[in-house]
Design a protein around this motif. Structure first.
Motif, mmCIF file in Angstrom:
data_model
loop_
_atom_site.group_PDB
_atom_site.id
_atom_site.type_symbol
_atom_site.label_atom_id
_atom_site.label_comp_id
_atom_site.label_asym_id
_atom_site.label_seq_id
_atom_site.Cartn_x
_atom_site.Cartn_y
_atom_site.Cartn_z
ATOM 1 N N ALA A 92 -45.123 24.735 -8.511
ATOM 2 C CA ALA A 92 -45.899 23.507 -8.296
ATOM 3 C C ALA A 92 -45.273 22.641 -7.223
ATOM 4 C CB ALA A 92 -46.011 22.720 -9.607
ATOM 5 N N GLU A 111 -39.726 14.618 -14.348
ATOM 6 C CA GLU A 111 -41.170 14.363 -14.416
ATOM 7 C C GLU A 111 -41.948 14.988 -13.257
ATOM 8 O OE1 GLU A 111 -43.354 12.612 -16.434
ATOM 9 O OE2 GLU A 111 -41.776 12.644 -17.938
ATOM 10 N N GLU A 113 -42.168 17.984 -11.609
ATOM 11 C CA GLU A 113 -42.854 19.266 -11.689
ATOM 12 C C GLU A 113 -44.087 19.178 -12.587
ATOM 13 O OE1 GLU A 113 -41.744 23.646 -13.305
ATOM 14 O OE2 GLU A 113 -40.303 22.691 -11.966
ATOM 15 N N THR A 114 -43.921 18.520 -13.752
ATOM 16 C CA THR A 114 -45.052 18.340 -14.676
ATOM 17 C C THR A 114 -46.166 17.546 -14.012
ATOM 18 O OG1 THR A 114 -43.521 18.331 -16.534
ATOM 19 C CG2 THR A 114 -45.726 17.467 -16.950
ATOM 20 N N PHE A 115 -45.770 16.486 -13.300
ATOM 21 C CA PHE A 115 -46.754 15.646 -12.610
ATOM 22 C C PHE A 115 -47.507 16.465 -11.562
ATOM 23 C CE2 PHE A 115 -47.926 12.974 -9.024
ATOM 24 C CZ PHE A 115 -48.632 11.951 -9.642
ATOM 25 N N GLU A 117 -48.052 19.653 -11.486
ATOM 26 C CA GLU A 117 -48.941 20.626 -12.128
ATOM 27 C C GLU A 117 -50.189 19.952 -12.698
ATOM 28 O OE1 GLU A 117 -46.399 22.348 -15.002
ATOM 29 O OE2 GLU A 117 -45.469 23.777 -13.610
ATOM 30 N N GLU A 118 -49.995 18.781 -13.320
ATOM 31 C CA GLU A 118 -51.116 18.098 -13.978
ATOM 32 C C GLU A 118 -52.092 17.480 -12.988
ATOM 33 O OE1 GLU A 118 -49.310 15.235 -16.504
ATOM 34 O OE2 GLU A 118 -48.715 16.695 -18.044
ATOM 35 N N ASN A 119 -51.622 17.103 -11.806
ATOM 36 C CA ASN A 119 -52.459 16.346 -10.880
ATOM 37 C C ASN A 119 -52.912 17.118 -9.644
ATOM 38 O OD1 ASN A 119 -52.396 13.265 -11.829
ATOM 39 N ND2 ASN A 119 -50.395 14.166 -12.237
ATOM 40 N N ASP A 120 -52.565 18.378 -9.547
ATOM 41 C CA ASP A 120 -52.945 19.186 -8.383
ATOM 42 C C ASP A 120 -52.563 18.455 -7.096
ATOM 43 O OD1 ASP A 120 -53.892 21.285 -6.976
ATOM 44 O OD2 ASP A 120 -56.027 20.874 -7.282
ATOM 45 N N ARG A 136 -48.205 6.722 -12.732
ATOM 46 C CA ARG A 136 -47.348 7.477 -13.654
ATOM 47 C C ARG A 136 -46.024 6.733 -13.872
ATOM 48 N NH1 ARG A 136 -46.290 12.762 -15.490
ATOM 49 N NH2 ARG A 136 -48.559 13.004 -15.473
#
Length: 331
Positions: A92, A111, A113-115, A117-120, A136
């Motif tokens: 990501a 935060e 990598e997760t962000f 992935e979640e937000n493209d 965020r």
């Protein structure tokens, strides 16, 4: 010549373009990390106070640009080379460009990598990404503040419970002292009565010293009177001491009860604030602000349309109001 040209399928060309673009992007990021690595090294070597001048004259970098490169190295390159490897966990981030990675630096490392992935993030514009990162970050800060309030609430609750136990212990101690005081007062009354009897007996013997036995009794009576007087004096002192202890305990009890009450009030206030921290409340505030902005933009568009086409603007206005009224009635 044209007859010899081989036409390829469009999807093949598309895939090659995407592949080359990704390779170029990863290559650019690798270079960014390496530039950051060497800038970090150079900063240690440049004499104190000469960093900004060295950057401008020697490598033609502004200080802000150099700081960005060094942060890219520190956050994404220093011991984190899997970012450019085959690790699926870093994919990501691996597909992001320099500007996007800089924007993500505003978030804590765990935060990002997760962000992404979640937000493209890869498909976002710079403005969209900066806005999403800001939201965020604010959400994380609110969550952290709520967590701290919850911790504070638990601390204050424990404090209130401890103070309540202290108040109970003070009350129990006061009760024991009161019982001891009652027993001491009873003993004092008996000692006073004994002292009085002994003194009366001694007085009678002094007035009628006729026989030797009476002389003996007189001596015994004197001893009894002295002992009774001494006992009464000791009991009197103990009574005074117990009264003083009881006064101190009563004061401590009142202080503990007051502190416990204040702690309970503070705990109740924190509990109330925690309830107000309900995620739905925060979500409503955020969505309401966003809705306000969207409605404002709608009417700005209607205003612009009105300048060219009044009839169309009226239709837009009616449609907007109908939409708002519909959901207002349903809820």
């Amino acid at each position: 010549m044209n007859e010899l040209t081989v036409k390829r399928e469009l999807h093949v060309v598309e895939n090659e373009i995407i592949s080359l673009r990704n390779q170029a992007q990863q290559q650019a990021l690798m270079y960014a990390v390496e530039i950051g690595r060497r800038l970090t090294e150079a900063k240690e070597l440049v004499p104190h106070g000469g960093w900004a001048e060295w950057l401008e004259k020697k490598v033609e970098f502004k200080q802000r640009t150099a700081n960005n490169f060094m942060r890219i190295f520190e956050e994404y390159g220093n011991g984190q080379m899997s970012l450019f490897g085959n690790s699926s966990n870093s994919q990501a981030l691996a597909n992001l460009n320099y500007t996007q990675l800089i924007a993500l630096l505003a978030l804590p490392g765990e935060e990002r990598e997760t962000f992404a992935e979640e937000n493209d993030v890869e498909k976002m514009t710079t403005r969209e990404l900066e806005k999403a990162v800001k939201e965020r970050k604010e959400a994380l800060e609110r969550a952290e503040a709520a967590e701290k309030k919850a911790e504070l609430y638990e601390i204050e609750k424990a404090k209130a419970e401890r103070l309540e136990r202290q108040a109970e212990m003070s009350a129990e101690k006061s009760k024991d002292l009161q019982q001891e005081l009652i027993s001491t007062k009873e003993a004092l009354e008996k000692a006073k009565a004994s002292e009085k009897n002994a003194k009366n007996k001694l007085k009678a013997l002094k007035e009628n010293p006729t026989v030797p036995q009476e002389v003996i009794d007189k001596a015994n009576a004197e001893a009894e009177a002295a002992a009774a007087e001494k006992s009464a004096k000791a009991l009197k002192e103990k009574t005074a001491e117990l009264n003083e202890k009881l006064r101190s305990v009563e004061e401590a009890k009142k202080a503990a009860e007051l502190a416990a009450e204040q702690a309970r009030e503070k705990t109740a206030e924190l509990e109330k604030k925690l309830k107000m921290q309900n995620p739905n409340v925060e979500n409503f505030k955020r969505m309401f602000e966003q809705a306000q902005n969207d409605v404002f933009k709608l009417f700005e568009i209607i205003k612009e349309v009105k300048a060219e086409n009044t009839e169309l603007a009226e239709k837009f206005t009616a449609a907007t109001l109908a939409f708002l009224n519909k959901y207002a009635k349903e809820n």
